[in-house]
Design a protein around this motif. Structure first.
Motif, PDB file in Angstrom:
ATOM      1  N   LEU A  30      48.496  36.213  42.333  1.00 30.54           N
ATOM      2  CA  LEU A  30      47.525  36.887  43.194  1.00 30.54           C
ATOM      3  C   LEU A  30      46.800  38.001  42.442  1.00 30.54           C
ATOM      4  O   LEU A  30      45.590  38.171  42.590  1.00 30.54           O
ATOM      5  CB  LEU A  30      48.212  37.459  44.435  1.00 30.54           C
ATOM      6  N   LYS A  31      47.533  38.735  41.624  1.00 35.84           N
ATOM      7  CA  LYS A  31      46.907  39.791  40.834  1.00 35.84           C
ATOM      8  C   LYS A  31      45.920  39.211  39.823  1.00 35.84           C
ATOM      9  O   LYS A  31      44.845  39.777  39.599  1.00 35.84           O
ATOM     10  CB  LYS A  31      47.969  40.629  40.139  1.00 35.84           C
ATOM     11  N   GLU A  50      45.501  46.160  49.151  1.00 35.19           N
ATOM     12  CA  GLU A  50      46.446  46.558  50.196  1.00 35.19           C
ATOM     13  C   GLU A  50      47.349  45.391  50.588  1.00 35.19           C
ATOM     14  O   GLU A  50      48.556  45.568  50.779  1.00 35.19           O
ATOM     15  CB  GLU A  50      45.703  47.086  51.426  1.00 35.19           C
ATOM     16  N   ALA A  51      46.784  44.206  50.691  1.00 30.84           N
ATOM     17  CA  ALA A  51      47.595  43.028  51.037  1.00 30.84           C
ATOM     18  C   ALA A  51      48.610  42.732  49.926  1.00 30.84           C
ATOM     19  O   ALA A  51      49.771  42.417  50.209  1.00 30.84           O
ATOM     20  CB  ALA A  51      46.693  41.820  51.272  1.00 30.84           C
ATOM     21  N   ILE A  52      48.186  42.858  48.685  1.00 31.99           N
ATOM     22  CA  ILE A  52      49.109  42.662  47.557  1.00 31.99           C
ATOM     23  C   ILE A  52      50.198  43.728  47.598  1.00 31.99           C
ATOM     24  O   ILE A  52      51.383  43.439  47.384  1.00 31.99           O
ATOM     25  CB  ILE A  52      48.351  42.662  46.216  1.00 31.99           C
ATOM     26  N   HIS A  53      49.809  44.949  47.893  1.00 36.02           N
ATOM     27  CA  HIS A  53      50.777  46.041  47.982  1.00 36.02           C
ATOM     28  C   HIS A  53      51.815  45.764  49.071  1.00 36.02           C
ATOM     29  O   HIS A  53      53.010  46.032  48.883  1.00 36.02           O
ATOM     30  CB  HIS A  53      50.051  47.362  48.246  1.00 36.02           C
ATOM     31  N   LEU A 106      54.636  33.936  51.945  1.00 41.45           N
ATOM     32  CA  LEU A 106      53.675  32.852  51.743  1.00 41.45           C
ATOM     33  C   LEU A 106      52.458  33.036  52.653  1.00 41.45           C
ATOM     34  O   LEU A 106      51.323  32.793  52.236  1.00 41.45           O
ATOM     35  CB  LEU A 106      54.328  31.491  52.009  1.00 41.45           C
ATOM     36  N   THR A 107      52.695  33.484  53.873  1.00 41.90           N
ATOM     37  CA  THR A 107      51.589  33.752  54.796  1.00 41.90           C
ATOM     38  C   THR A 107      50.675  34.824  54.220  1.00 41.90           C
ATOM     39  O   THR A 107      49.448  34.686  54.230  1.00 41.90           O
ATOM     40  CB  THR A 107      52.132  34.182  56.170  1.00 41.90           C
ATOM     41  N   GLY A 108      51.262  35.881  53.693  1.00 40.54           N
ATOM     42  CA  GLY A 108      50.473  36.942  53.075  1.00 40.54           C
ATOM     43  C   GLY A 108      49.694  36.449  51.870  1.00 40.54           C
ATOM     44  O   GLY A 108      48.516  36.763  51.689  1.00 40.54           O
ATOM     45  N   ALA A 109      50.337  35.644  51.037  1.00 36.69           N
ATOM     46  CA  ALA A 109      49.678  35.108  49.848  1.00 36.69           C
ATOM     47  C   ALA A 109      48.510  34.194  50.224  1.00 36.69           C
ATOM     48  O   ALA A 109      47.437  34.255  49.620  1.00 36.69           O
ATOM     49  CB  ALA A 109      50.693  34.342  48.993  1.00 36.69           C
ATOM     50  N   ILE A 110      48.705  33.379  51.226  1.00 32.40           N
ATOM     51  CA  ILE A 110      47.638  32.473  51.675  1.00 32.40           C
ATOM     52  C   ILE A 110      46.454  33.263  52.212  1.00 32.40           C
ATOM     53  O   ILE A 110      45.299  32.933  51.938  1.00 32.40           O
ATOM     54  CB  ILE A 110      48.187  31.477  52.726  1.00 32.40           C
ATOM     55  N   LYS A 111      46.724  34.329  52.954  1.00 31.32           N
ATOM     56  CA  LYS A 111      45.638  35.166  53.471  1.00 31.32           C
ATOM     57  C   LYS A 111      44.822  35.769  52.329  1.00 31.32           C
ATOM     58  O   LYS A 111      43.592  35.780  52.369  1.00 31.32           O
ATOM     59  CB  LYS A 111      46.194  36.280  54.350  1.00 31.32           C
ATOM     60  N   ILE A 112      45.505  36.272  51.313  1.00 35.94           N
ATOM     61  CA  ILE A 112      44.811  36.890  50.184  1.00 35.94           C
ATOM     62  C   ILE A 112      43.976  35.854  49.445  1.00 35.94           C
ATOM     63  O   ILE A 112      42.794  36.079  49.158  1.00 35.94           O
ATOM     64  CB  ILE A 112      45.818  37.550  49.225  1.00 35.94           C
ATOM     65  N   LEU A 113      44.563  34.723  49.127  1.00 38.66           N
ATOM     66  CA  LEU A 113      43.822  33.689  48.405  1.00 38.66           C
ATOM     67  C   LEU A 113      42.656  33.151  49.223  1.00 38.66           C
ATOM     68  O   LEU A 113      41.587  32.864  48.679  1.00 38.66           O
ATOM     69  CB  LEU A 113      44.750  32.546  47.999  1.00 38.66           C
ATOM     70  N   SER A 114      42.844  33.031  50.525  1.00 43.39           N
ATOM     71  CA  SER A 114      41.752  32.566  51.377  1.00 43.39           C
ATOM     72  C   SER A 114      40.592  33.553  51.372  1.00 43.39           C
ATOM     73  O   SER A 114      39.431  33.154  51.290  1.00 43.39           O
ATOM     74  CB  SER A 114      42.242  32.374  52.817  1.00 43.39           C
TER      75      SER A 114
END
Length: 73
Positions: A10-11, A31-34, A52-60
């Motif tokens: 993600l970074k 902030e989402a990564i944090h 995984l939900t957080g990661a998907i939100k960031i990538l989306s």
């Protein structure tokens, strides 16, 4: 894939879009990564669905804003 590897990816994706998206959006991504980093630190065994939900939100979000960037390694 584990949370540590997900955060690293993600970074890297965030860095690829740094010149493409506005500062406000970068702040939201940061902030989402944090938040995912806090999950990694505070939970001895993070809930995989949660991160995984957080990661998907960031990538989306990144994908939506930077449709022309290839996120492949």
């Amino acid at each position: 894939m584990n949370l540590k590897d997900t955060l690293k990816s993600l970074k890297a994706a965030r860095e690829k879009c740094v010149n493409t998206v506005d500062k406000g959006t970068l702040n939201k991504i940061d902030e989402a990564i944090h938040q995912l980093e806090l999950i990694e630190i505070t939970e001895s065994k993070p809930n995989k669905m949660q991160w995984l939900t957080g990661a998907i939100k960031i990538l989306s979000l990144i994908k939506l804003l930077t449709d022309n960037i290839d996120f492949g390694g």
